[in-house]
Enzyme design. Structure first.
Site, PDB file in Angstrom:
ATOM      1  N   SER A  86      -1.026  32.270  74.300  1.00 29.54           N
ATOM      2  CA  SER A  86       0.375  32.363  73.917  1.00 29.54           C
ATOM      3  C   SER A  86       0.509  33.029  72.546  1.00 29.54           C
ATOM      4  CB  SER A  86       1.017  30.973  73.959  1.00 29.54           C
ATOM      5  OG  SER A  86       2.414  31.058  73.966  1.00 29.54           O
ATOM      6  N   ASP A 125       2.198  31.496  80.834  1.00 29.04           N
ATOM      7  CA  ASP A 125       1.571  30.958  79.620  1.00 29.04           C
ATOM      8  C   ASP A 125       0.431  29.995  79.969  1.00 29.04           C
ATOM      9  OD1 ASP A 125       1.135  29.389  77.169  1.00 29.04           O
ATOM     10  OD2 ASP A 125       2.977  30.321  76.455  1.00 29.04           O
TER      11      ASP A 125
END
Length: 744
Positions: free
Chosen positions: A78, A224
């Protein structure tokens, strides 16, 4: 802090370090830096996810470089993948800090193209009062995107920052070997990205489910990595690192009293899933590893505007571990110089020999490649590529438009990926418009529009619109570009509308007519870049005027009209609701011709213009209109009208009527507060002008024209701008207005 016995970590024996070094696989990415040749352990950096909190990673990197601690490989998830990937691509911590602090996050996280960059056809969507957010319609059902943000602008920023490494086939060839972590949304399993397009891999790693659109790579739909491996210690270890520096910026679990909304519940569930895998990863840390957990307090995952604060906190946390990091210092290694040298070797601009398409749309390849033709035969220039991408994306019918550099037969080229919106090609808009002077004069309208895009390879489109209320209407329209550049076009329309017109003498309403029309028009023209359009056309319609109030002896009447028109439009406004920059102007010449079916011959010129300029929270708009009947006498439905909010405020809506009209106006407003989702404004306006019967009567002298003005408060709501204002005009005219709809 360190895991394990402090003494054994602070004073590691040469035997321990050599054992760690010799037990690792020699072909792993961390070997690239030559740590073995320098007789030191291979150091891996692991950066966890945490949204805006991840800006703290930049502060950690600043300290590591200051202390001359070499980084041999990086694994990130991320925001950790963003910072780690950019550093691995050769950007310095200072470079990354400038980008994060200086970036316009509100714009980058807004998928809609900047209005000045939109195709001129799409700007005309703003001429109505409908809500600007489209929803898809398929088989009578509402369709929505897979994420609130598709990430087009963010993709372009990542492409800009990594374009110099876009031709590399593996992330082991970066100045620092790198891995990004993502999650396969179909299986829930972790995916480690080690090759391909770096910007795309970073984008997949930070695609927070629901917030960002998933990214498809090698047939897998990726989001993610927070739900599978938010702090990928094992990935860093697998890259061959002997020592790991691990930075965790995850959001702590909320207390019960903080969980007060549905969004808070969803956020807490994400935090729980992340916390579990982070806990498992941290358990694997060894005594030689370094763990840094910046105290980010109340800084949330969405506080991107506080990037500078997060960077400072990360720097403070790393400085707090200087004693434990000191053993990893290697003054003989010029890490920054080595990375910069490797980056410089990648900075050569390839000459673009061809453009290929990955076309996931119904639009012709001739149309899609047209904006990219100027790049062929020239060295890759990011600004030129970006303009070409924005040109295509500005049609607002694509979910994403992105590019990558590829090599075929020894030649470099661009592969452009074009993906049509998955929730299209049919889009629904709804809207409401209200106006009242709080003294008996009011109107309301409810509208709906269905736009059908990509009807053919040249981006033809059709629109069906309807409105009920005080001014009902129905429109069926077809718009067809005629060339690959989408410059020349033909536009046809069938319409029905009805309006109420009143005639006033002073403050007394003399009569009122309900005028309805039905007919059609056809036009052709040329689009002038993104800023303007020229068109010429013909309009034919019939109608009737029914008296609703006034002298009962006044007859109802029917009418016919046949018109030819020429129109030039200029539009560079940045925002149609509350503009801060740019201008909007339109001039039209209209000829009513008996030979085309009109009841009478007459000519009219219609000119309106306005320009906005801002500084800080302040905006000034200046402009006006000049409409006149050049020849003949215009019938009631073609007379010009003034009166109402911002159009000689203080008068009743359309209270003034004439064959000629001149109004000059300016407005000033100031943004109040900092609520992003509900901007508020306070302002004043000043207007000067009048309507006239004869052209010889037109005058801006104080004897012939009226001075008017208003004060107002405004909100920019999801339904459109709302105004509450008070208007006053000469001769004792006062009105209070409540208005939902567009004024400027």
């Amino acid at each position: 802090m360190l895991r394990g016995n402090a003494f054994s970590v602070l004073v590691p024996s040469a035997f321990t370090l050599m054992t760690l070094w010799s037990s690792s696989a020699l072909a792993l990415p961390c070997d690239k830096s030559g740590a073995q040749d320098q007789g030191r352990p291979r150091i891996g950096l692991v950066l966890g996810g945490g949204g805006a909190r991840g800006a703290a990673h930049v502060g950690v990197l600043k300290v590591l470089e200051e202390m001359k601690i070499p980084i041999d490989c990086i694994a990130g998830n991320s925001m950790g993948a963003i910072v780690g990937g950019l550093y691995a691509a050769g950007l310095s911590p200072g470079d990354i800090e400038r980008e994060m602090v200086g970036m316009d996050w509100d714009d980058v996280l807004d998928d809609k193209p900047r209005r000045p960059d939109q195709q001129f056809r799409r700007k005309r969507d703003d001429d109505n009062y409908l809500v600007k957010k489209y929803v898809g319609v398929q088989d009578g059902k509402i369709e929505l995107p897979l994420g609130y943000i598709q990430g087009q602008k963010f993709d372009m920023e990542l492409a800009r920052l990594t374009h110099h490494v876009s031709g590399l086939k593996t992330f082991d060839d970066l100045p620092v070997p790198f891995r990004a972590v993502a999650t396969d949304i179909e299986t829930g399993k972790m995916v480690v990205l080690s090759k391909g397009n770096l910007a795309r891999a970073i984008r997949a790693s930070m695609a927070v489910p629901g917030a960002f659109d998933p990214v498809e790579i090698d047939g897998r739909l990726l989001v993610d990595g927070l739900v599978s491996n938010n702090v990928p210690v094992d990935v860093g270890r697998a890259m061959g690192a002997d020592v790991l520096i691990v930075v965790n910026v995850g959001t702590p679990l909320m207390k019960r009293g903080e969980i007060t909304t549905a969004l808070a519940v969803i956020g807490q569930m994400s935090n729980i899933l992340s916390a579990r895998n982070v806990e498992e990863q941290l358990k694997t840390l060894q005594k030689q590893d370094v763990y840094i957990n910046p105290d980010l307090g109340d800084l949330s995952t969405s506080d991107f505007k506080r990037a500078a604060d997060a960077i400072a906190i990360g720097e403070k946390a790393a400085n707090g571990e200087r004693a434990t990091l000191a053993r990893l210092k290697n003054p003989s290694v010029a890490q920054r110089e080595q990375i910069a040298e490797r980056k410089a070797g990648l900075d050569t601009k390839p000459v673009i020999a061809f453009v290929k398409l990955d076309n996931q749309s119904r639009i012709s390849e001739k149309v899609l490649t047209h904006p990219f033709k100027p790049l062929i035969g020239k060295p890759l220039d990011y600004k030129t590529v970006r303009r070409s991408v924005e040109d295509v994306y500005g049609w607002n019918i694509f979910e994403s438009v992105r590019y990558e550099v590829i090599e075929e037969d020894g030649k470099n080229g661009l592969l452009v990926h074009v993906k049509e919106k998955s929730w299209g090609p049919n889009y629904l808009q709804l809207g409401i418009a209200l106006a009242t002077d709080l003294d008996g004069e009011s109107s309301w309208n409810l509208g709906a529009s269905v736009l059908k895009t990509a009807l053919n390879g040249y981006a033809g489109e059709a629109r069906l619109a309807a409105q009920i209320g005080d001014s009902p209407l129905a429109i069926a329209e077809f718009y067809q570009p005629l060339d690959p550049g989408l410059r020349y076009f033909v536009n046809t329309q069938l319409f029905y509308d009805a309006r109420t017109f009143s005639r006033w003498e002073g403050d007394d309403q003399v009569d009122e007519f309900r005028v309805s029309r039905y007919g059609g028009q056809i036009a052709t023209g040329r689009v002038l870049g993104h800023w303007g359009e020229f068109r010429v056309g013909m309009r034919r319609y019939s109608g009737e005027a029914e008296q609703r109030a006034g002298d009962p002896a006044a007859p109802d009447f029917d009418f016919d009209s046949g018109e030819a028109f020429l129109r030039l439009t200029y539009d560079t406004l940045d925002n149609r609701n509350w503009p801060r920059s740019g201008g909007l102007a339109q001039w039209e010449w209209l000829e009513s011709i008996e030979a085309l079916g009109a009841d009478k011959d007459f000519s009219q010129s219609l000119l309106s213009a306005g320009y906005a300029h801002s500084w800080g929270r302040n905006t000034v708009i200046a402009g006006g209109l000049f409409n006149y009947t050049a020849d003949g006498e215009a019938p009631v439905q073609n007379r010009f009208r003034a009166g109402g909010f911002f159009n000689l405020s203080g008068f009743v809506q359309d209270q003034l009527s004439g064959q000629q009209e001149v109004v000059l106006r300016t407005a000033y407003y100031r943004r109040l507060g900092n609520i992003q989702w509900l901007p508020a404004y306070a302002g004043v306006s000043l207007e000067y002008g009048n309507v006239f019967e004869d052209r010889d009567d037109i005058s801006l002298s104080s004897d012939d024209s009226l001075l008017a003005g208003s004060v107002f408060l405004g909100l920019d709501t999801i339904l459109g701008p709302v105004y509450l204002g008070y208007g006053h005009a000469e001769q004792g005219h006062d009105s209070v207005y409540l208005y939902l709809g567009r004024l400027f």
